[in-house]
Write an enzyme that holds these catalytic residues in place. Structure first.
Site, mmCIF file in Angstrom:
data_model
loop_
_atom_site.group_PDB
_atom_site.id
_atom_site.type_symbol
_atom_site.label_atom_id
_atom_site.label_comp_id
_atom_site.label_asym_id
_atom_site.label_seq_id
_atom_site.Cartn_x
_atom_site.Cartn_y
_atom_site.Cartn_z
ATOM 1 N N ASP A 38 0.789 -1.245 0.000
ATOM 2 C CA ASP A 38 0.000 0.000 0.000
ATOM 3 C C ASP A 38 0.818 1.290 0.000
ATOM 4 O OD1 ASP A 38 -2.368 -1.261 -0.188
ATOM 5 O OD2 ASP A 38 -2.936 -1.046 1.919
ATOM 6 N N HIS A 242 29.785 4.011 -4.575
ATOM 7 C CA HIS A 242 28.351 4.262 -4.439
ATOM 8 C C HIS A 242 27.880 3.996 -3.010
ATOM 9 C CE1 HIS A 242 27.879 3.704 -9.058
ATOM 10 N NE2 HIS A 242 28.205 4.935 -8.734
ATOM 11 N N ASP A 259 28.609 13.284 -2.519
ATOM 12 C CA ASP A 259 28.179 13.320 -3.926
ATOM 13 C C ASP A 259 26.658 13.399 -3.871
ATOM 14 O OD1 ASP A 259 27.510 12.907 -6.570
ATOM 15 O OD2 ASP A 259 28.934 11.257 -6.871
ATOM 16 N N ASP A 270 24.760 17.379 -10.492
ATOM 17 C CA ASP A 270 25.559 16.253 -9.993
ATOM 18 C C ASP A 270 26.871 16.834 -9.472
ATOM 19 O OD1 ASP A 270 26.690 13.810 -9.485
ATOM 20 O OD2 ASP A 270 26.789 13.145 -11.570
ATOM 21 N N HIS A 349 37.074 4.629 -12.190
ATOM 22 C CA HIS A 349 35.858 5.017 -12.931
ATOM 23 C C HIS A 349 36.212 6.052 -13.991
ATOM 24 C CE1 HIS A 349 35.478 8.853 -10.723
ATOM 25 N NE2 HIS A 349 35.690 8.190 -9.602
ATOM 26 N N HIS A 353 30.185 11.840 -17.464
ATOM 27 C CA HIS A 353 29.059 11.249 -18.194
ATOM 28 C C HIS A 353 28.139 12.378 -18.610
ATOM 29 C CE1 HIS A 353 26.805 11.918 -14.450
ATOM 30 N NE2 HIS A 353 27.852 11.411 -13.821
ATOM 31 N N HIS A 360 22.645 10.151 -15.163
ATOM 32 C CA HIS A 360 23.480 9.559 -16.216
ATOM 33 C C HIS A 360 22.620 9.672 -17.469
ATOM 34 C CE1 HIS A 360 26.275 7.012 -13.430
ATOM 35 N NE2 HIS A 360 26.247 8.293 -13.132
ATOM 36 N N GLU A 384 34.624 14.536 -13.067
ATOM 37 C CA GLU A 384 34.654 14.021 -11.699
ATOM 38 C C GLU A 384 35.812 13.064 -11.411
ATOM 39 O OE1 GLU A 384 31.425 11.164 -10.897
ATOM 40 O OE2 GLU A 384 30.528 11.833 -12.775
ATOM 41 N N TYR A 388 41.180 6.960 -4.777
ATOM 42 C CA TYR A 388 40.632 6.190 -3.659
ATOM 43 C C TYR A 388 41.706 5.196 -3.217
ATOM 44 C CZ TYR A 388 36.777 8.112 -6.332
ATOM 45 O OH TYR A 388 35.973 8.968 -7.048
ATOM 46 N N ARG A 406 36.936 12.791 -4.315
ATOM 47 C CA ARG A 406 36.432 13.061 -5.677
ATOM 48 C C ARG A 406 35.979 14.516 -5.709
ATOM 49 N NH1 ARG A 406 33.340 9.072 -6.090
ATOM 50 N NH2 ARG A 406 31.249 9.812 -5.605
ATOM 51 N N GLU A 408 33.649 16.935 -8.295
ATOM 52 C CA GLU A 408 32.791 16.810 -9.481
ATOM 53 C C GLU A 408 32.042 18.109 -9.758
ATOM 54 O OE1 GLU A 408 29.597 13.895 -9.080
ATOM 55 O OE2 GLU A 408 29.399 13.801 -11.261
HETATM 56 N N1 GLY Z 1 26.288 10.812 -8.698
HETATM 57 C C1 GLY Z 1 26.543 9.816 -9.622
HETATM 58 C C2 GLY Z 1 27.720 10.109 -10.417
HETATM 59 O O1 GLY Z 1 28.501 10.973 -10.072
HETATM 60 O O2 GLY Z 1 27.911 9.543 -11.457
HETATM 61 MN MN MN Z 2 28.526 12.089 -11.907
HETATM 62 MN MN MN Z 3 28.053 12.492 -8.696
#
Ligand code: GLY
Ligand code: MN
Ligand code: MN
Length: 440
Positions: A38, A242, A259, A270, A349, A353, A360, A384, A388, A406, A408
């Site tokens: 519900d 993540h 982030d 972002d 990474h 993007h 994304h 970004e 790490y 990071r 970004e």
């Molecule tokens: N917040 C997701 C990324 O930076 O790709």
């Molecule tokens: Mn990003």
């Molecule tokens: Mn991000």
């Protein structure tokens, strides 16, 4: 600022033009998703559906039919009918009249009539555009409609081509208009305010979720929701790309990586910032941070019209590898480390993007020859880079372990050079320390 119906109509015009004569496009919004019994997740319209319609209600399908000349088209909206009792429980509906009057549909129908009405619309069209493979239940529906149309036309008048609608829509969405950039600027300003507040409010022993609440306060005050699950990772949690548990105490002497960003009118920002919980970077944190910042600034500068999509990544990787070798964290020849991708031990990474209605965002990264495409006016990309150093990485001196950083920002490629949407939140060591010193 909001987009107007004229903006959505202009998008439908451009889609219809690309479809050509005697074609039909069918596009559905997202399904509603239950959280548990519900209780459902708050509905978020499908980005491509909203891009064409500006219609944010659930249970809706848009249909565009071009005529035999390809000059004119009919726009139909299938949506929920008005229903006094349901509206008392679940809120206002535009209904059939609203679809025509407020959303400028040429024809509007109850969503319950879709299976029936769509057959006549499909019949005698040459091409059927839909988002092939997007949702298996919709694929099955289209397949059923084609079978029914085939039966009713006795084998005649069924589209001979099924075409991937996403190919057209994704390319349209990839190139942002001035109004879209304005909306993304608003999302970025709100997000920058949230990060600034987090830098001002953080203190040792605060819980990560309490710091997340400071971000949510700004998002909520601005009528926004988070564009994605916020990452608030103290110390070694900053090394988990993540990390969303956000349930640990922030420690004196650690960094915190945030982030997080807002979605405004269905457009995302972002942003990542990493800063010291106690307001002062340690020498090791400072050394690593400066490398990433140098890499990030150089990568932003590489976002020039005509440059390859990959250039910012290549620029950032080189600066970070040089820095890691200088600090003695990596040993060996810089070119060889880059070539072998040995740096992935610390940077695993990509550097960015596409960004837009989805965090994304849609849009092809490569051209039809498999080559990275080049930046064009109005493309928006994140930058970004990060490093790490895993807490258990025994290949590096203990003093570096457990540091995750990071940085970004969101950048528009323009004829005048890179436009940084997220510049309102500080990122140099001096500026971060000065802001935090003022706040305690
Ligand atoms: N917040 C997701 C990324 O930076 O790709
Ligand atoms: Mn990003
Ligand atoms: Mn991000």
């Amino acid at each position: 600022m909001k987009l107007t119906q004229a903006d959505f109509q202009e998008r439908r015009d451009r889609l219809a033009e690309q479809m050509g004569p005697n074609s039909i496009a069918i596009i559905s919004t997202s399904p509603e998703v239950m959280r548990n019994r519900d209780a459902d997740y708050k509905f978020r319209t499908d980005s491509s559906f909203f891009y064409l319609t500006g219609f944010a209600e659930p249970q809706a399908v848009a249909v565009i039919e071009t005529d035999e000349t390809g000059e004119e088209y009919i726009y139909s909206l299938f949506c929920r009918e008005r229903n006094r009792e349901m509206e008392i429980w679940n809120g206002y509906r535009a209904g059939i009249d609203g679809a025509v009057d407020d959303y400028e549909a040429d024809e509007a129908y109850a969503i319950d009539l879709l299976d029936e009405e769509i057959i006549a619309k499909i019949l005698n069209k040459e091409k059927l555009f839909y988002r092939i493979g997007q949702r298996s239940d919709f694929d099955a529906k289209v397949s059923t409609w084609i079978t029914k149309a085939n039966e009713s036309g006795r084998g005649f008048g069924v589209p001979s081509q099924l075409i991937q609608l996403d190919q057209i829509l994704d390319e349209m969405r990839l190139h942002k208009s001035d109004q879209e950039i304005e909306l993304m600027q608003i999302a970025s300003n709100i997000s920058a305010d949230a990060h600034t507040r987090a830098m001002q409010k953080v203190h040792p022993d605060m819980m990560e979720y309490a710091l997340e609440a400071e971000l949510n306060y700004i998002f909520g005050q601005s009528g926004c929701v988070p564009a994605y699950n916020s990452i608030v990772g103290g110390g070694k949690n900053g090394c988990i790309l993540h990390y969303v548990e956000n349930n640990q105490p922030l420690k004196d002497g650690d960094l915190v990586l945030i982030d997080a960003a807002a979605e405004y009118e269905c457009y995302a920002s972002d942003i990542t910032r990493t800063f010291p919980v106690n307001g002062k970077f340690s020498p090791e944190q400072k050394a690593l941070y400066q490398i990433i910042l140098d890499a990030q600034i150089a990568a932003i500068d590489a976002i020039q019209i005509g440059h390859s999509y990959k250039e910012p990544h290549n620029v950032a990787v080189r600066i970070m590898v040089e820095g890691l070798v200088n600090l003695g964290i990596m040993q060996g020849d810089v070119d060889k480390i880059i070539e072998s991708e040995r740096y992935r031990q610390f940077y695993m990474h990509g550097t960015g993007h596409w960004l837009g209605m989805d965090v994304h965002d849609v849009g092809a990264y490569k051209d039809e020859n498999g080559q990275w495409r080049s930046y064009e006016q109005g493309m928006v990309v994140t930058v970004e880079p990060g490093l790490y150093i895993a807490p258990d990485d025994e290949t590096v001196d203990a003093k570096w372990r457990g540091i995750g950083i990071r940085i970004e920002d969101d950048v528009v490629a323009t004829e005048q050079g890179p436009l940084v949407l997220t510049k309102n939140v500080v990122k140099s060591i001096e500026d971060i320390e000065a802001l935090m010193a003022k706040s305690v």
